[in-house]
Scaffold this active site. Structure first.
Site, mmCIF file in Angstrom:
data_model
loop_
_atom_site.group_PDB
_atom_site.id
_atom_site.type_symbol
_atom_site.label_atom_id
_atom_site.label_comp_id
_atom_site.label_asym_id
_atom_site.label_seq_id
_atom_site.Cartn_x
_atom_site.Cartn_y
_atom_site.Cartn_z
ATOM 1 N N GLU A 54 0.864 -1.182 0.000
ATOM 2 C CA GLU A 54 0.000 0.000 0.000
ATOM 3 C C GLU A 54 0.897 1.226 0.000
ATOM 4 O O GLU A 54 1.737 1.383 0.885
ATOM 5 C CB GLU A 54 -0.844 0.053 1.278
ATOM 6 C CG GLU A 54 -2.124 -0.720 1.221
ATOM 7 C CD GLU A 54 -2.833 -0.737 2.571
ATOM 8 O OE1 GLU A 54 -2.716 0.248 3.340
ATOM 9 O OE2 GLU A 54 -3.481 -1.754 2.859
ATOM 10 N N ASP A 65 -4.982 8.995 11.174
ATOM 11 C CA ASP A 65 -3.636 8.466 11.407
ATOM 12 C C ASP A 65 -3.056 8.925 12.724
ATOM 13 O O ASP A 65 -3.251 10.059 13.150
ATOM 14 C CB ASP A 65 -2.707 8.902 10.264
ATOM 15 C CG ASP A 65 -2.988 8.105 8.994
ATOM 16 O OD1 ASP A 65 -2.930 6.867 9.057
ATOM 17 O OD2 ASP A 65 -3.284 8.725 7.959
#
Lengths: 273, 418
Positions: A54, A65
């Site tokens: 990814e 995040d």
């Protein structure tokens, strides 16, 4: 058959059953720790046992995040990384590798690039799938149209609090695989031992509801042992923050990339490898 | 009456093409739960009764509509009124929404409240209502805002809430929202995220607007009482846009009422150091909804700039984006300097020290008033008081005019007169 479907369909029984069955998906932020390293790093990770990669598309406001990927994203943006740079990296990788590549990132840069343009260019340069965590299924139907039009896999996420019916709808909307978020938290969150039981319950629910696609589990996996524990009933696992932590620690020493490779080898095969 | 103005958002949270729920999957169940609880609450007479009672007995509503006689005389045109949200408990309109959402959190059985704050007013309002109900309260605040809004930081702490400094990104309101969302993602089971402006994923923009609409509803009644007519021109400042929507929303159907949303032009739009999202931004996704944004051509969010922490935000509520495109609300902007002049003007003419945010709406009188007639009525939403800004105000005077007290004349090339 897409590259992703192909690797899930062609898992082969070998000496190391875990390594053969559980595909390892490694997340790195494109352009971290510097734009020139992304292509060689992907090739190193592939050689070390990663089954798919990814590539994170950096964004200024990565609200799903934790600090590690926020940091990587900032560094990449300081280097001026844009979507066009990432497409160039993918083209470079494709010159020597057929490893499945997935672009993962927030939707705003994609919208500004132009949705249609983004998916067209991604397909042209050899991207296999896309993950846009802040665009859950049903929010923007154009995403699914574009994915189908350009033959890309669209990977959606399920979380421990996703209801059964919603899981079924996500399975229906996804292709390639479904991304299971193992814990409620941002990327890099640690999962405590006491939670293993609830993860097991979650995975059982996932397996009951997600029947069309393979299932990969991510968030909080930092070692082969974590993976063996958490990924037991899935088709594989995803590791991101802990590799970036390692790179952050080692870069720019001479052997940082080898150490990244060694880390991935251990994730896949255990520390005896 | 035009129904189209009151029928938004739709069930998916869209105001025309703006709004929605651009959030990680993990937050969707919480947003759906919240949406259900909110819809139930607005139909529940008991909830309404509790809300109204708190607004009257704790917040101090209704707030007055004050005739600004000397400001009116200063311009010599339309009659100017101030809707005195600065007189709300804690000193700004923010508490109207905090009261509503805390009641909602209690009805949902959530024991932990988190919130973001820019200028600190929403943090103070949230900490206040949490203290009133004995709820755990955590306020995320950018470290730059902590530095320029020290008084409010102290107030929040005194009220028993925890202030968590945010050092990532711009270190202002926008980063505080990111961090609050991260907390919510990690603690979604027991935590209620109390958003302070009409931004974020559905149902927040709807919910915040509804809890603030008391401002506009009272204003309509008070204006009819005082002037026997609806106002002709209504002004409010716009950062995320909650005080403006609270004022505007009940007035939208009356299309003869001209509405003006005033953004922060910072050091001037041309300098790039501004927060005039609706003037200079482009649609995109930030903090869970699609709306106008200050962003680069690559879709990275730009840093906003305003001397007023409450307007220092690169996004804006999705309903404002829709109102902008529809032309129903006129959006304009004023600079730091013009806002600062308005603080001085209104303070010395009316004995009311407005918040720097509010002063942006007041500064626009310079452009608007010459076009008004003496038989017209102008209302400004006086959204907050300026005590919290005293340090910024005195610092600004010193930096523009070293060694000198409040300057009597305009010194720069920017528009604006004293």
């Amino acid at each position: 058959m897409s590259r992703l479907k192909h690797i899930f369909a062609n898992r082969q029984e070998s000496g190391d059953r875990f390594a053969a069955e559980k595909l390892l998906n490694i997340f790195i932020t494109a352009g971290y720790p510097g734009p020139e390293y992304t292509v060689p790093l992907v090739l190193e990770l592939e050689a070390s046992g990663a089954d798919m990669i990814e590539l994170g598309m950096p964004f200024s406001d990565p609200l799903a995040d934790g600090p590690t990927i926020q940091h990587a994203s900032n560094v990449a943006l300081q280097h001026g990384i844009t979507l066009n740079d990432i497409f160039d990296m993918v083209s470079d990788i494709r010159r020597s590798s057929g490893i499945p590549l997935i672009l993962m990132g927030y939707i705003n840069p994609v919208l500004q690039f132009g949705m249609e343009n983004f998916f067209r260019k991604a397909a042209e340069c050899g991207v296999d799938g896309v993950i846009l965590p802040d665009a859950p299924p049903g929010e923007m139907s154009e995403i699914d149209h574009c994915c189908r039009r350009y033959g890309l896999d669209m990977i959606y996420l399920v979380a421990p609090n996703t209801p059964d019916e919603r899981m079924k709808a996500i399975d229906e909307a996804s292709s390639g695989f479904v991304y299971c978020v193992s814990v409620t938290g941002v990327t890099g969150s640690r999962e405590g031992d006491e939670l293993t039981k609830s993860v097991d319950r979650f995975i059982r629910r996932v397996k009951k509801n997600i029947t069309r696609n393979p299932v990969l589990i991510g968030f909080g996996i930092r070692s082969h042992e974590d993976a063996r524990r958490i990924a037991m009933h899935t088709d594989g696992f995803i590791v991101g923050s802990s590799l970036i932590d390692l790179i952050r620690e080692e870069f720019p020493s001479g052997h940082w990339m080898e150490k990244a490779g060694q880390f991935v080898r251990e994730l896949k095969y255990g520390s005896d490898a | 009456m035009q129904e189209k103005w009151t029928s938004v958002p739709n069930d998916r949270g869209y105001f025309g093409g703006y709004g929605g729920r651009f959030v990680p999957e993990i937050l969707l169940p919480a947003l759906k739960e919240l949406d259900g609880a909110f819809r139930k609450a607005v139909r529940d007479p008991l909830f309404q009764e509790q809300y109204d009672q708190l607004l009257s007995e704790y917040v101090g509503r209704q707030t007055p509509l004050t005739y600004a006689g000397r400001l009116t005389a200063h311009y010599g045109r339309a009659r100017i009124y101030l809707k005195r949200e600065d007189l709300c408990h804690t000193g700004a309109h923010k508490i109207n929404n905090a009261v509503g959402q805390v009641l909602l959190a209690r009805s949902m059985g959530k024991s932990r409240i988190i919130a973001e704050t820019g200028a600190g007013q929403h943090g103070v309002a949230t900490a206040t209502v949490c203290a009133r109900f004995g709820l755990e309260c955590i306020i995320y605040m950018g470290s730059e805002d902590i530095a320029r809004q020290k008084l409010n930081v102290e107030r929040i702490r005194l009220l028993g809430a925890e202030v968590r400094p945010v050092d990532s990104g711009s270190r202002t309101l926008s980063s505080a929202i990111n961090e609050a969302i991260r907390d919510w993602v990690a603690n979604v089971g027991d935590t209620f995220y109390l958003i302070g402006s009409a931004v974020g994923p559905h149902p927040y923009p709807l919910m915040v607007r509804e809890f603030q609409s008391v401002i506009g509803k009272e204003t309509i009644d008070q204006c009819l009482e005082a002037e026997a007519c609806l106002p002709h021109h209504v002004l409010a400042c716009v950062g995320g846009g909650s005080n403006a929507l609270g004022m505007f929303h009940p007035m939208l159907p009356y299309e003869d009422v001209q509405l003006y949303g005033i953004e922060a032009a910072g050091k001037g739009i041309k300098t790039g150091h501004h927060a005039a999202t609706l003037q200079a931004g482009k649609p995109g996704v930030l903090h869970g909804s699609l709306s106008y944004l200050l962003q680069t051509e690559n879709g990275q969010i730009s840093e906003a700039h305003s001397i007023s922490a409450g307007l220092d935000y690169p996004g804006v509520g999705p309903e404002h984006s829709w109102l902008r495109d529809s032309g129903r609300v006129h959006y304009a902007s004023v600079t730091d300097r013009q806002a600062m002049e308005a603080v001085k003007r209104v303070s010395s003419l009316e004995g009311i020290i407005p918040a720097l945010e509010t002063a942006h709406a007041m500064a626009y009188l310079e452009s608007l008033m010459p076009q008004t007639r003496p038989d017209e009525v102008v209302i400004i939403n006086c959204s907050g008081r300026g005590d919290k800004d005293m340090e910024t105000i005195s610092g600004y005077v010193e930096s523009v005019n070293p060694g000198c007290d409040y300057p009597e004349k305009d010194h720069g090339g920017e528009k604006g007169t004293l």
